[in-house]
Design an enzyme around this catalytic site. Structure first.
Site, PDB file in Angstrom:
ATOM      1  N   LYS A  20       0.832  -1.211   0.000  1.00  0.00           N
ATOM      2  CA  LYS A  20       0.000   0.000   0.000  1.00  0.00           C
ATOM      3  C   LYS A  20       0.865   1.260   0.000  1.00  0.00           C
ATOM      4  CE  LYS A  20      -2.831   0.965   3.688  1.00  0.00           C
ATOM      5  NZ  LYS A  20      -2.762   2.376   4.113  1.00  0.00           N
ATOM      6  N   SER A  21       1.849   1.313   0.888  1.00  0.00           N
ATOM      7  CA  SER A  21       2.684   2.525   0.980  1.00  0.00           C
ATOM      8  C   SER A  21       3.410   2.786  -0.330  1.00  0.00           C
ATOM      9  CB  SER A  21       3.725   2.362   2.095  1.00  0.00           C
ATOM     10  OG  SER A  21       3.098   2.367   3.337  1.00  0.00           O
ATOM     11  N   ARG A  25       2.946   5.974  -3.215  1.00  0.00           N
ATOM     12  CA  ARG A  25       4.068   6.816  -3.634  1.00  0.00           C
ATOM     13  C   ARG A  25       4.320   6.695  -5.132  1.00  0.00           C
ATOM     14  NH1 ARG A  25       4.153   5.702   1.593  1.00  0.00           N
ATOM     15  NH2 ARG A  25       5.367   6.946   3.059  1.00  0.00           N
ATOM     16  N   GLY A  89      -5.089   8.418   5.199  1.00  0.00           N
ATOM     17  CA  GLY A  89      -4.175   9.397   5.804  1.00  0.00           C
ATOM     18  C   GLY A  89      -2.943   9.605   4.941  1.00  0.00           C
ATOM     19  N   ARG A 117      -8.657  12.739  12.364  1.00  0.00           N
ATOM     20  CA  ARG A 117      -7.229  12.479  12.624  1.00  0.00           C
ATOM     21  C   ARG A 117      -6.404  13.766  12.572  1.00  0.00           C
ATOM     22  NH1 ARG A 117      -5.673   7.373   9.079  1.00  0.00           N
ATOM     23  NH2 ARG A 117      -3.788   7.551  10.330  1.00  0.00           N
ATOM     24  N   ASP A 305       1.686  -0.836  11.893  1.00  0.00           N
ATOM     25  CA  ASP A 305       0.370  -1.317  11.454  1.00  0.00           C
ATOM     26  C   ASP A 305       0.103  -2.758  11.893  1.00  0.00           C
ATOM     27  OD1 ASP A 305      -0.188   1.121  10.308  1.00  0.00           O
ATOM     28  OD2 ASP A 305       0.646   0.556   8.368  1.00  0.00           O
ATOM     29  N   LYS A 332      -4.878   6.338  14.682  1.00  0.00           N
ATOM     30  CA  LYS A 332      -4.993   5.617  13.409  1.00  0.00           C
ATOM     31  C   LYS A 332      -6.469   5.622  12.972  1.00  0.00           C
ATOM     32  CE  LYS A 332      -0.673   4.683  12.919  1.00  0.00           C
ATOM     33  NZ  LYS A 332       0.071   5.379  11.865  1.00  0.00           N
TER      34      LYS A 332
HETATM   35  C1  S3P Z   1       2.329   5.010   6.256  1.00  0.00           C
HETATM   36  C2  S3P Z   1       2.893   5.357   7.446  1.00  0.00           C
HETATM   37  C3  S3P Z   1       2.351   4.969   8.758  1.00  0.00           C
HETATM   38  C4  S3P Z   1       1.382   3.796   8.639  1.00  0.00           C
HETATM   39  C5  S3P Z   1       0.404   3.997   7.510  1.00  0.00           C
HETATM   40  C6  S3P Z   1       1.132   4.142   6.183  1.00  0.00           C
HETATM   41  C7  S3P Z   1       2.942   5.484   5.003  1.00  0.00           C
HETATM   42  O1  S3P Z   1       1.649   6.057   9.312  1.00  0.00           O
HETATM   43  O2  S3P Z   1       0.689   3.615   9.849  1.00  0.00           O
HETATM   44  O3  S3P Z   1      -0.480   2.896   7.418  1.00  0.00           O
HETATM   45  O4  S3P Z   1       2.622   4.944   3.921  1.00  0.00           O
HETATM   46  O5  S3P Z   1       3.756   6.409   5.070  1.00  0.00           O
HETATM   47  P1  S3P Z   1       2.412   7.184  10.206  1.00  0.00           P
HETATM   48  O6  S3P Z   1       3.375   7.879   9.350  1.00  0.00           O
HETATM   49  O7  S3P Z   1       1.309   8.099  10.668  1.00  0.00           O
HETATM   50  O8  S3P Z   1       3.038   6.416  11.336  1.00  0.00           O
END
Ligand code: S3P
Length: 418
Positions: A20-21, A25, A89, A117, A305, A332
């Protein structure tokens, strides 16, 4: 609501969806880069579709073909857009930084959970670069207005990859040099991708420096998400043997393996290789008897996570486990300290809420019971694993929210959602 029956034994090989991350990006950076890119094994879950929707609204062209995305970037974004970030987020925070650097105006908003949030955590560091970012009492909607940026020294007080990334994405448009210091290393996918796309970026320990840069479109092959694989890995540890294929093993994300080491879970990394700048491996996990562990703030970012799932594993381990330094869980998609404690106790476990974590007294077996996800995808999937591993199973309320990060979660476990 979904009834989940217990399973005596689970064994199998699983191919999990893309990270996902990294998908966020790859779409965002290529969407704002010069040229075209092919992103393969992209995650097309609701969160990443929010990023696609926002990038299209800003003028990027994105075609979807299975799990492959064809992206034609636009270095000049459309102005005055209202960007719906849904539940994500990562979309809202990273895009706020990216847009602040582009000197355009935009409004970023999301669903009820995202609107509750904290957003000052990005607005405040971005203001050090001269950005004009306003929140609504510290929350979304977030308004970005055009303003030229200058480099700055930014010291982050929370170990958040989203905040770090927002500042880095603003920093590549700022005049001069921007240096970010983070208290503990958080996931570094933004640093890796910026560097591969031609940005002027230097990483020394917990300090990252960027200079003004133009991004060039880059093909990305995305490994499977260790945060999704973690549920199947936990099934192996509790109930048999699982093999998760092509999982991203970037060391800023493998805290779950450290937790496995401490718990005494037997696992092996097979076929290790590097794909698109990210280490990848198959992860084989075998049923293990587990012992209590202790985790502190230093351990948290690399398994942020996975902490609800780690707490669940502790509920099946021998002895009293203590997880502290995890206050970030409170902000979260749900208050994951409160929702995890409720989940474990409703399954018949013994979990006590601490201000910044959990105290878990392990039992050999959990009886089962009813679990509410509170519309939080990670709580829904942790609850499902807890029910499958319990004696009697039980009901899972609001299971469908797993579509935020892992739409096929139940299919792969042969559970039909009605
Ligand atoms: C993420 C960073 C984390 C993670 C989120 C995805 C990211 O959040 O909990 O699911 O893709 O950069 P935080 O940066 O708020 O810790």
């Amino acid at each position: 609501m979904q009834r989940i029956q217990p399973r005596a034994y689970v064994a199998g090989e699983f191919t999990l969806p893309g990270d996902k991350s990294i998908t966020h990006r790859a779409v965002m950076l290529n969407g704002g880069a010069e040229g075209e890119a092919i992103i393969s094994n992209a995650l097309l879950a609701e969160d990443c579709l929010s990023t696609c929707r926002c990038m299209r609204a800003l003028g990027a062209e994105i075609d979807v073909d299975g799990t492959t995305l064809h992206v034609k970037g636009t270095p000049r974004f459309r102005r005055g857009r209202e960007l719906n970030c849904g539940n994500s987020g990562t979309t809202l925070r990273l895009l706020t930084g990216f847009l602040a650097g582009k000197e355009i105006d935009a409004t970023l908003y999301g669903d009820d959970s995202l609107s509750s949030r904290p957003m000052n955590r990005v607005a405040e560091p971005l203001s050090l670069l001269g950005a004009d970012v306003r929140t609504t009492d510290g929350h979304a909607p977030v308004y970005v207005s055009p303003k030229p940026l200058h480099g700055a020294e930014v010291e982050l007080s929370i170990p958040s990859a989203q905040v770090k990334s927002a500042v880095l994405l603003a920093g590549i448009s700022a005049e001069g040099e921007t240096t970010i210091t983070q208290p503990v290393q958080s996931r570094d996918h933004t640093e890796r991708m910026l560097s591969a796309m031609g940005a002027d970026i230097r990483v020394r320990g917990n300090r990252v420096t960027v200079k003004k840069s133009v991004l060039k479109g880059m093909n990305v092959c995305i490994p499977s998400d260790i945060s999704s694989a973690a549920y199947y890995m936990a099934m192996g540890a509790l109930k048999g043997e699982t093999l998760c294929k092509n999982v991203g093993t970037n060391p800023t994300r493998t805290g779950i393996l450290k937790a496995f080491d401490l718990l005494g879970v037997e696992y092996k990394l097979l076929h290790q290789y590097v794909s698109g700048g990210e280490p990848t491996a198959d992860i084989l996990v075998k049923k293990s008897s587990m012992r209590a562990i202790s985790l502190t703030a230093e351990d948290v970012p690399s398994m942020i996570d996975e902490l609800p799932l780690v707490a669940l594993l502790c509920a099946f381990a021998e002895g009293e486990s203590r997880i502290t330094g995890a206050k970030e869980l409170r902000v979260k998609e749900s208050d994951r300290i409160a929702t995890t404690v409720e989940l474990i106790n409703n399954l018949g476990g013994d979990c006590q809420e601490l201000e910044d974590g959990f105290l878990i007294r392990g039992k050999k077996q959990l009886s089962g019971g009813d679990v509410n996800s509170y519309l939080d995808h990670r709580i829904a999937m942790t609850g499902a694993i807890g029910l499958l591993a319990s004696e009697r199973g039980g009901n899972l309320y609001h299971p469908e929210c797993c579509a935020i990060s892992f739409p096929e979660f139940f299919d792969k476990l042969d559970i039909k959602l009605y």
